[in-house]
Enzyme design. Structure first.
Site, PDB file in Angstrom:
ATOM      1  N   HIS A 164      37.693  38.146  45.401  1.00  0.00           N
ATOM      2  CA  HIS A 164      37.473  39.510  45.882  1.00  0.00           C
ATOM      3  C   HIS A 164      36.215  39.669  46.720  1.00  0.00           C
ATOM      4  O   HIS A 164      35.957  40.766  47.237  1.00  0.00           O
ATOM      5  CB  HIS A 164      37.453  40.499  44.710  1.00  0.00           C
ATOM      6  CG  HIS A 164      38.029  41.830  45.052  1.00  0.00           C
ATOM      7  ND1 HIS A 164      38.338  42.787  44.105  1.00  0.00           N
ATOM      8  CD2 HIS A 164      38.378  42.387  46.243  1.00  0.00           C
ATOM      9  CE1 HIS A 164      38.831  43.865  44.705  1.00  0.00           C
ATOM     10  NE2 HIS A 164      38.865  43.648  45.994  1.00  0.00           N
ATOM     11  N   ASP A 187      40.902  47.523  40.203  1.00  0.00           N
ATOM     12  CA  ASP A 187      40.218  46.350  39.664  1.00  0.00           C
ATOM     13  C   ASP A 187      39.819  46.613  38.218  1.00  0.00           C
ATOM     14  O   ASP A 187      39.517  47.755  37.852  1.00  0.00           O
ATOM     15  CB  ASP A 187      38.952  46.088  40.499  1.00  0.00           C
ATOM     16  CG  ASP A 187      38.462  44.649  40.456  1.00  0.00           C
ATOM     17  OD1 ASP A 187      38.482  44.056  39.371  1.00  0.00           O
ATOM     18  OD2 ASP A 187      38.035  44.136  41.508  1.00  0.00           O
ATOM     19  N   HIS A 189      37.119  45.354  37.247  1.00  0.00           N
ATOM     20  CA  HIS A 189      35.669  45.266  37.393  1.00  0.00           C
ATOM     21  C   HIS A 189      35.201  46.127  38.565  1.00  0.00           C
ATOM     22  O   HIS A 189      35.953  46.371  39.506  1.00  0.00           O
ATOM     23  CB  HIS A 189      35.262  43.811  37.623  1.00  0.00           C
ATOM     24  CG  HIS A 189      35.881  42.853  36.651  1.00  0.00           C
ATOM     25  ND1 HIS A 189      37.105  42.254  36.886  1.00  0.00           N
ATOM     26  CD2 HIS A 189      35.461  42.415  35.442  1.00  0.00           C
ATOM     27  CE1 HIS A 189      37.413  41.486  35.856  1.00  0.00           C
ATOM     28  NE2 HIS A 189      36.446  41.566  34.962  1.00  0.00           N
ATOM     29  N   ASP A 191      32.603  45.435  40.724  1.00  0.00           N
ATOM     30  CA  ASP A 191      32.209  44.639  41.896  1.00  0.00           C
ATOM     31  C   ASP A 191      31.081  45.290  42.685  1.00  0.00           C
ATOM     32  O   ASP A 191      31.041  45.229  43.918  1.00  0.00           O
ATOM     33  CB  ASP A 191      33.411  44.408  42.826  1.00  0.00           C
ATOM     34  CG  ASP A 191      34.519  43.610  42.155  1.00  0.00           C
ATOM     35  OD1 ASP A 191      34.267  43.002  41.101  1.00  0.00           O
ATOM     36  OD2 ASP A 191      35.648  43.599  42.692  1.00  0.00           O
ATOM     37  N   HIS A 204      31.883  37.599  44.285  1.00  0.00           N
ATOM     38  CA  HIS A 204      33.074  38.432  44.084  1.00  0.00           C
ATOM     39  C   HIS A 204      32.758  39.643  43.207  1.00  0.00           C
ATOM     40  O   HIS A 204      33.572  40.567  43.114  1.00  0.00           O
ATOM     41  CB  HIS A 204      34.246  37.614  43.531  1.00  0.00           C
ATOM     42  CG  HIS A 204      34.184  37.290  42.069  1.00  0.00           C
ATOM     43  ND1 HIS A 204      35.304  36.964  41.340  1.00  0.00           N
ATOM     44  CD2 HIS A 204      33.140  37.192  41.196  1.00  0.00           C
ATOM     45  CE1 HIS A 204      34.956  36.707  40.082  1.00  0.00           C
ATOM     46  NE2 HIS A 204      33.655  36.832  39.983  1.00  0.00           N
ATOM     47  N   ASP A 292      42.804  44.011  43.245  1.00  0.00           N
ATOM     48  CA  ASP A 292      42.562  42.785  42.480  1.00  0.00           C
ATOM     49  C   ASP A 292      43.636  42.696  41.409  1.00  0.00           C
ATOM     50  O   ASP A 292      43.800  43.617  40.596  1.00  0.00           O
ATOM     51  CB  ASP A 292      41.171  42.851  41.843  1.00  0.00           C
ATOM     52  CG  ASP A 292      40.740  41.550  41.180  1.00  0.00           C
ATOM     53  OD1 ASP A 292      41.610  40.840  40.646  1.00  0.00           O
ATOM     54  OD2 ASP A 292      39.533  41.254  41.188  1.00  0.00           O
ATOM     55  N   ASP A 294      43.696  41.321  38.751  1.00  0.00           N
ATOM     56  CA  ASP A 294      43.244  41.410  37.365  1.00  0.00           C
ATOM     57  C   ASP A 294      43.181  42.849  36.861  1.00  0.00           C
ATOM     58  O   ASP A 294      42.908  43.088  35.677  1.00  0.00           O
ATOM     59  CB  ASP A 294      41.917  40.681  37.143  1.00  0.00           C
ATOM     60  CG  ASP A 294      40.682  41.394  37.700  1.00  0.00           C
ATOM     61  OD1 ASP A 294      40.739  42.603  37.959  1.00  0.00           O
ATOM     62  OD2 ASP A 294      39.637  40.726  37.858  1.00  0.00           O
ATOM     63  N   GLU A 337      42.646  37.495  44.155  1.00  0.00           N
ATOM     64  CA  GLU A 337      42.385  36.875  42.856  1.00  0.00           C
ATOM     65  C   GLU A 337      43.626  36.305  42.174  1.00  0.00           C
ATOM     66  O   GLU A 337      43.617  36.069  40.965  1.00  0.00           O
ATOM     67  CB  GLU A 337      41.659  37.846  41.916  1.00  0.00           C
ATOM     68  CG  GLU A 337      40.274  38.262  42.411  1.00  0.00           C
ATOM     69  CD  GLU A 337      39.172  37.216  42.216  1.00  0.00           C
ATOM     70  OE1 GLU A 337      39.466  36.141  41.660  1.00  0.00           O
ATOM     71  OE2 GLU A 337      38.018  37.495  42.631  1.00  0.00           O
TER      72      GLU A 337
END
Length: 368
Positions: A164, A187, A189, A191, A204, A292, A294, A337
């Site tokens: 990412h 996402d 996260h 980031d 990332h 992303d 994830d 990702e």
């Protein structure tokens, strides 16, 4: 310090969708597709792509054309394998499916990422930790150039990661072409770490910090190009799917007043309510989605480097991009990702199928 900015509550709490069943190597989704096992034990795809009448952005040109940009980045994080993501998506039949959705397809191949070298210029160590800053910055410059060109030509820019960190390049390119763009960052996260607070130094986890100028690009060799790109304003970005946020990132998000929809908000409002609130904030803007994989629960996307349980279901994940595309303002997408080196062959097939389903949904595929 400002409180973390959440959109207003609406009426009613929508229930979460039931999780997909997962057994004996077979995943059955209450949706358009599933991954099944062939007689020889290898995964095979059972997938349907249905073209639907979805509004077409007025800022894109006809015939509607998707420009595919491969960004096989691995140096923004520590695990090998994300560089195979673009190839896996192509080999799964992405171009054929996009053509079935009535898109002209231009595949621009992959950018050429130069590996880091011991002689690369580095950021002053007194400013914090950043791994492979020069290498990643120069690769993001290539991504920026290609995305900016595609967007300027009125094409839908579809960028395939790669990790990412490339989001710094894609969003910068889109903002250069369409400065008023609203960004939906899907996402687990945030980031938005900076070198001064990051324990790992993995880039990332920093692309939004670069875009929001929490990191001064003039102080990081390889990133000087970003000076000539528009800054991402906090009101231009909405997060969806957060569930693993570092303490320093929590403070940054609160101080900037960025709208964040965590998985708790998905539980509270339902994914429909989350998207209504997201689109209320970004109303009237061109839209870019940086997705992303994830963000999706590991049940549906196990082959990714920073999987966190409790993510979006298959249908919730698809609804995010369905709702964006139905506005008639979605003009670009990142899919990042996907890491085929992690997990079994079935895990890989499930994850690639998930990512491809999201791309299809963003570009017009519907159940009916």
């Amino acid at each position: 310090m400002l409180s973390l900015r959440y959109a207003r509550a609406g009426a009613g709490v929508l229930s979460r969708g039931a999780a997909a069943s997962f057994h004996s190597g077979t995943v059955n989704h209450a949706s358009e597709g599933s991954v099944l096992m062939a007689d020889d034990g290898t995964p095979r795809m059972k997938k349907q792509v249905h073209h639907a009448s979805v509004p077409f952005p007025s800022f894109l040109k006809t015939p509607k054309t998707v420009a595919i940009i491969g960004a096989p980045m691995i140096y923004g994080q520590p695990r090998p394998g994300t560089d195979f993501g673009p190839a896996q998506l192509r080999e799964a039949g992405m171009a054929k499916e996009l053509k079935a959705l009535n898109w002209e397809v231009e595949d621009h191949g992959d950018i050429d990422i130069k590996p880091p070298h011991e002689d690369d210029p580095a950021m002053d160590q007194g400013r914090g930790t950043m791994r492979f800053g020069y290498c990643v910055g120069q690769a993001c410059k290539q991504v920026f150039d290609k995305v900016y060109t595609a967007a300027s030509e009125g094409k839908f820019a579809l960028t395939l990661g790669g990790d990412h960190s490339i989001g710094a390049g894609t969003v910068a390119g889109i903002l250069k072409a369409r400065p008023n763009t609203g960004v939906i960052w899907v996402d687990a996260h945030a980031d938005i770490n900076t070198p001064g607070v990051s324990d790992s130094g993995n880039i990332h986890g920093m692309p939004v910090a670069f875009l929001a100028r929490l990191i001064d690009p003039t102080l990081v060799p390889g990133w000087e190009w970003m000076v000539d790109t528009p800054k991402l304003h906090p009101s231009q970005i909405v997060y969806i799917g957060l569930r693993d946020v570092d303490e320093a990132e929590r403070m940054i998000l609160k101080e900037l007043g960025i709208t964040c929809f965590t998985m708790q908000h998905v539980d509270r409002y339902g994914i429909g309510g989350v998207m209504e609130r997201t689109l209320d904030q970004l109303h009237g803007r061109p839209l870019h989605c940086s997705y992303d994989v994830d963000a999706v629960d590991p049940l549906h996307a196990p082959s990714t480097g920073t999987a966190v349980r409790g993510g979006l279901t298959f249908r919730e994940a698809n609804y995010v991009v369905e709702a964006l595309s139905e506005t008639g303002h979605l003009g670009s997408l990142d899919m990042v990702e996907v890491n085929p080196s992690l997990g079994s062959k079935t895990d890989n097939a499930v994850t690639v199928n998930m990512a491809l389903a999201l791309i299809d949904s963003a570009l017009g595929s519907r159940i009916i």
